[in-house]
Design an enzyme around this catalytic site. Structure first.
Site, PDB file in Angstrom:
ATOM      1  N   PRO A  11      25.971  36.784 102.635  1.00 19.17           N
ATOM      2  CG  PRO A  11      27.073  37.371 104.297  1.00 19.17           C
ATOM      3  CD  PRO A  11      27.413  36.657 103.084  1.00 19.17           C
ATOM      4  CG  ASN A  12      22.487  40.716 104.912  1.00 21.78           C
ATOM      5  OD1 ASN A  12      21.646  39.953 105.513  1.00 21.78           O
ATOM      6  ND2 ASN A  12      23.723  40.721 105.378  1.00 21.78           N
ATOM      7  NE  ARG A  19      19.474  45.656 103.301  1.00 23.33           N
ATOM      8  CZ  ARG A  19      20.912  45.838 103.315  1.00 23.33           C
ATOM      9  NH1 ARG A  19      21.344  46.967 103.010  1.00 23.33           N
ATOM     10  NH2 ARG A  19      21.608  44.978 103.438  1.00 23.33           N
ATOM     11  CE1 TYR A  24      25.574  46.307  97.444  1.00 23.08           C
ATOM     12  CE2 TYR A  24      23.843  47.593  98.729  1.00 23.08           C
ATOM     13  CZ  TYR A  24      25.263  46.884  98.456  1.00 23.08           C
ATOM     14  OH  TYR A  24      26.110  46.950  99.699  1.00 23.08           O
ATOM     15  CB  ALA A  76      29.367  41.078 105.340  1.00 26.08           C
ATOM     16  CG  ASP A  86      42.693  29.282 104.758  1.00 26.03           C
ATOM     17  OD1 ASP A  86      43.739  30.078 104.205  1.00 26.03           O
ATOM     18  OD2 ASP A  86      42.751  29.488 105.853  1.00 26.03           O
ATOM     19  CD  GLU A  97      37.062  39.952  95.795  1.00 25.27           C
ATOM     20  OE1 GLU A  97      38.116  39.796  95.265  1.00 25.27           O
ATOM     21  OE2 GLU A  97      36.617  40.715  96.497  1.00 25.27           O
ATOM     22  CG  HIS A  99      32.693  42.946  95.641  1.00 25.47           C
ATOM     23  ND1 HIS A  99      32.037  42.556  96.705  1.00 25.47           N
ATOM     24  CD2 HIS A  99      33.934  42.541  95.550  1.00 25.47           C
ATOM     25  CE1 HIS A  99      33.095  41.839  97.232  1.00 25.47           C
ATOM     26  NE2 HIS A  99      34.181  41.779  96.472  1.00 25.47           N
ATOM     27  CB  ILE A 100      26.240  44.461  93.086  1.00 29.32           C
ATOM     28  CG1 ILE A 100      25.774  43.111  92.910  1.00 29.32           C
ATOM     29  CG2 ILE A 100      25.363  45.552  92.299  1.00 29.32           C
ATOM     30  CD1 ILE A 100      24.896  42.683  94.036  1.00 29.32           C
ATOM     31  CB  SER A 101      28.587  48.431  95.468  1.00 34.17           C
ATOM     32  OG  SER A 101      29.266  47.717  96.218  1.00 34.17           O
TER      33      SER A 101
HETATM   34  O1  CA2 Z   1      28.614  45.142  96.198  1.00 33.90           O
HETATM   35  C1  CA2 Z   1      28.564  44.049  96.442  1.00 33.90           C
HETATM   36  O2  CA2 Z   1      28.097  43.209  96.055  1.00 33.90           O
HETATM   37  C2  CA2 Z   1      28.720  43.613  97.912  1.00 33.90           C
HETATM   38  O3  CA2 Z   1      29.624  42.321  98.058  1.00 33.90           O
HETATM   39  C3  CA2 Z   1      27.441  43.623  98.739  1.00 33.90           C
HETATM   40  C4  CA2 Z   1      27.736  43.528 100.373  1.00 33.90           C
HETATM   41  C5  CA2 Z   1      28.756  44.754 100.885  1.00 33.90           C
HETATM   42  O4  CA2 Z   1      28.968  44.175 102.293  1.00 33.90           O
HETATM   43  C6  CA2 Z   1      30.007  44.499  99.952  1.00 33.90           C
HETATM   44  O5  CA2 Z   1      30.851  45.470 100.734  1.00 33.90           O
HETATM   45  C7  CA2 Z   1      29.699  44.935  98.661  1.00 33.90           C
HETATM   46  C8  CA2 Z   1      26.502  43.654 101.050  1.00 33.90           C
HETATM   47  C9  CA2 Z   1      25.073  42.996 100.432  1.00 33.90           C
HETATM   48  C10 CA2 Z   1      24.095  43.424 101.211  1.00 33.90           C
HETATM   49  O6  CA2 Z   1      22.913  42.940 100.767  1.00 33.90           O
HETATM   50  C11 CA2 Z   1      21.882  43.833 100.282  1.00 33.90           C
HETATM   51  C12 CA2 Z   1      20.758  43.167 100.339  1.00 33.90           C
HETATM   52  C13 CA2 Z   1      19.507  43.996  99.926  1.00 33.90           C
HETATM   53  C14 CA2 Z   1      19.913  45.003  99.153  1.00 33.90           C
HETATM   54  C15 CA2 Z   1      21.147  45.560  98.993  1.00 33.90           C
HETATM   55  C16 CA2 Z   1      22.167  44.552  99.406  1.00 33.90           C
END
Ligand code: CA2
Length: 149
Positions: A11-12, A19, A24, A76, A86, A97, A99-101
């Protein structure tokens, strides 16, 4: 062997690059997809994003039938989804797995991943460059034949 790899985004992430660039970066998900396809050098890449948990589960099921490796940034859902965990458990090949951060550097709610215990490897904190690195690592893991292109 088919080297079709699945790159699934939660998601997102469709809004990546718009943003919180300090966390990110400014690269969009479309640009990430292009970098993954380049890193895969002609091998089949299935690159998807959804804001719906069930859709990600369906795609993991598709990968179980048709894929040789999975890279997943569950966003998330990492911290909430036993259902994705599962589904991933049923996948026979390698799972990265991603994660960008660096989730471990963030608040405690970002520290407990449901996915890590079923993943082959975890990449976190390399920014969006982590995706291409993950593609190369996954191809190594599945022993994909060198591309003829
Ligand atoms: O660091 C990552 O890739 C995450 O999986 C990104 C998730 C966050 O909940 C994880 O803790 C770490 C959130 C992604 C939010 O999406 C965004 C949308 C626009 C700009 C930046 C992030």
């Amino acid at each position: 062997m088919s080297a079709s790899i699945y790159i699934l985004n939660g998601p997102n992430l469709n809004r990546l690059g718009t943003r919180e660039p300090e966390i990110y970066g400014r690269t969009t998900l479309t640009e990430v997809e292009a970098a993954c396809r380049e890193a895969a050098a002609g091998r089949t890449v299935v690159f998807r994003q959804s804001n719906r948990e069930y859709e990600i589960i369906e795609w993991v099921h598709e990968a179980i039938d048709e894929g040789s490796g999975i890279i997943i940034n569950p966003a998330a859902f990492t911290f909430t989804s036993m259902a994705i965990m599962d589904a991933l458990k049923m996948f026979q090949g390698p799972i990265i797995e991603l994660h960008i951060s660096n989730i471990h550097k963030r608040e405690p709610i970002y520290h407990k991943s449901y996915v890590s215990p079923v993943a082959t490897a975890v990449i976190a904190g390399l920014g969006t460059s982590g995706y291409a690195i993950a593609v190369r690592a996954l191809l190594d893991m599945i022993g994909a034949a060198p591309s003829k292109t």
